[in-house]
Write a protein that holds these residues in place. Structure first.
Motif, PDB file in Angstrom:
ATOM      1  N   MET A 168       0.593  -1.333  -0.050  1.00 58.00           N
ATOM      2  CA  MET A 168       0.056  -0.522   0.404  1.00 58.00           C
ATOM      3  C   MET A 168       1.037   1.287  -0.229  1.00 58.00           C
ATOM      4  O   MET A 168       1.632   0.822   0.586  1.00 58.00           O
ATOM      5  CB  MET A 168      -0.857   0.008   1.541  1.00 58.00           C
ATOM      6  CG  MET A 168      -1.325  -1.366   0.422  1.00 58.00           C
ATOM      7  SD  MET A 168      -2.522  -1.473   2.491  1.00 58.00           S
ATOM      8  CE  MET A 168      -2.509  -0.775   3.796  1.00 58.00           C
ATOM      9  N   GLU A 169       0.123   2.663  -1.217  1.00 57.54           N
ATOM     10  CA  GLU A 169       0.998   3.434  -0.980  1.00 57.54           C
ATOM     11  C   GLU A 169       1.680   3.870   0.841  1.00 57.54           C
ATOM     12  O   GLU A 169       2.696   4.427   1.261  1.00 57.54           O
ATOM     13  CB  GLU A 169       0.563   4.852  -1.433  1.00 57.54           C
ATOM     14  CG  GLU A 169       0.692   4.707  -2.663  1.00 57.54           C
ATOM     15  CD  GLU A 169       0.053   5.992  -3.509  1.00 57.54           C
ATOM     16  OE1 GLU A 169      -0.477   7.237  -2.732  1.00 57.54           O
ATOM     17  OE2 GLU A 169       0.027   5.635  -4.518  1.00 57.54           O
ATOM     18  N   SER A 170       0.873   3.661   1.944  1.00 57.26           N
ATOM     19  CA  SER A 170       0.712   4.218   3.345  1.00 57.26           C
ATOM     20  C   SER A 170       2.742   3.393   3.739  1.00 57.26           C
ATOM     21  O   SER A 170       3.408   4.179   4.563  1.00 57.26           O
ATOM     22  CB  SER A 170       0.254   4.346   4.587  1.00 57.26           C
ATOM     23  OG  SER A 170      -0.583   2.679   3.804  1.00 57.26           O
ATOM     24  N   ALA A 171       2.456   2.171   3.397  1.00 55.53           N
ATOM     25  CA  ALA A 171       3.440   1.823   3.388  1.00 55.53           C
ATOM     26  C   ALA A 171       4.855   1.621   2.582  1.00 55.53           C
ATOM     27  O   ALA A 171       6.351   1.654   3.605  1.00 55.53           O
ATOM     28  CB  ALA A 171       3.265   0.121   3.686  1.00 55.53           C
ATOM     29  N   LEU A 172       4.751   2.608   1.699  1.00 57.97           N
ATOM     30  CA  LEU A 172       5.544   2.861   1.035  1.00 57.97           C
ATOM     31  C   LEU A 172       6.139   4.477   1.415  1.00 57.97           C
ATOM     32  O   LEU A 172       7.721   4.141   1.924  1.00 57.97           O
ATOM     33  CB  LEU A 172       5.183   2.904  -0.599  1.00 57.97           C
ATOM     34  CG  LEU A 172       6.141   3.745  -2.018  1.00 57.97           C
ATOM     35  CD1 LEU A 172       7.451   2.422  -2.165  1.00 57.97           C
ATOM     36  CD2 LEU A 172       5.313   4.997  -2.972  1.00 57.97           C
ATOM     37  N   LYS A 173       5.357   4.406   1.779  1.00 54.25           N
ATOM     38  CA  LYS A 173       5.823   6.121   2.930  1.00 54.25           C
ATOM     39  C   LYS A 173       7.008   5.800   3.826  1.00 54.25           C
ATOM     40  O   LYS A 173       7.668   6.467   4.240  1.00 54.25           O
ATOM     41  CB  LYS A 173       4.446   6.958   2.189  1.00 54.25           C
ATOM     42  CG  LYS A 173       4.034   7.576   1.650  1.00 54.25           C
ATOM     43  CD  LYS A 173       3.104   8.700   1.453  1.00 54.25           C
ATOM     44  CE  LYS A 173       2.441   9.223   0.134  1.00 54.25           C
ATOM     45  NZ  LYS A 173       1.107   9.693   0.902  1.00 54.25           N
ATOM     46  N   ASP A 174       6.434   4.669   4.727  1.00 58.34           N
ATOM     47  CA  ASP A 174       6.739   4.358   5.624  1.00 58.34           C
ATOM     48  C   ASP A 174       8.306   3.817   6.225  1.00 58.34           C
ATOM     49  O   ASP A 174       9.236   3.928   6.244  1.00 58.34           O
ATOM     50  CB  ASP A 174       5.784   3.821   7.301  1.00 58.34           C
ATOM     51  CG  ASP A 174       4.330   5.029   7.076  1.00 58.34           C
ATOM     52  OD1 ASP A 174       5.061   6.242   7.053  1.00 58.34           O
ATOM     53  OD2 ASP A 174       3.263   4.564   6.910  1.00 58.34           O
TER      54      ASP A 174
END
Length: 131
Positions: free
Chosen positions: A84-90
């Motif tokens: 997910m994009e949230s995991a990508l950013k983190d």
């Protein structure tokens, strides 16, 4: 009924054309080659959902293990993992490494996946956090 061919005399009969035997890229329209395809590894969140034919939330993020329903997701090209994009950013962007395989990433190795439309305006599951 207007669906019956005899009831639509103004529609001229035209010969059916033979379909093109070449698979084409939906974006560019050019011939799609096998070496252009990228293997994708989706992680299953629930085996029972897959056995019954699948439903929303059947696939999950490879990093957070949260079900992917309508969230934005990306493909990490070298490992083929979907996150997910949230995991990508983190997890991914700070070090530019795949959290699953440890392979070094370039910005061109991150491919945004297209979300499917639902035809409903209220399809997202909004999560609120209290600060």
């Amino acid at each position: 009924s207007f669906w019956v061919q005899e009831e639509t005399p103004q529609a001229p009969a035209k010969p059916v054309e033979k379909p093109d035997g070449v698979t084409k890229c939906p974006m560019t329209g050019s011939k799609l080659r096998l070496k252009d395809l990228i293997p994708v590894t989706f992680e299953l969140s629930d085996e029972k959902l897959a056995d019954t034919g699948g439903t929303k939330g059947m696939w999950c993020c490879a990093v957070s293990k949260r079900p992917i329903t309508h969230q934005k997701a990306v493909l990490l090209k070298p490992s083929g993992q979907v996150v997910m994009e949230s995991a990508l950013k983190d997890c991914v962007l700070p070090e530019m490494r795949c959290p699953i395989s440890g392979k070094k990433l370039k910005s061109s190795d991150i491919i945004k996946l297209q979300t499917g439309g639902t035809s409903f305006c209220a399809h997202n599951e909004v999560e609120a956090k209290k600060d």
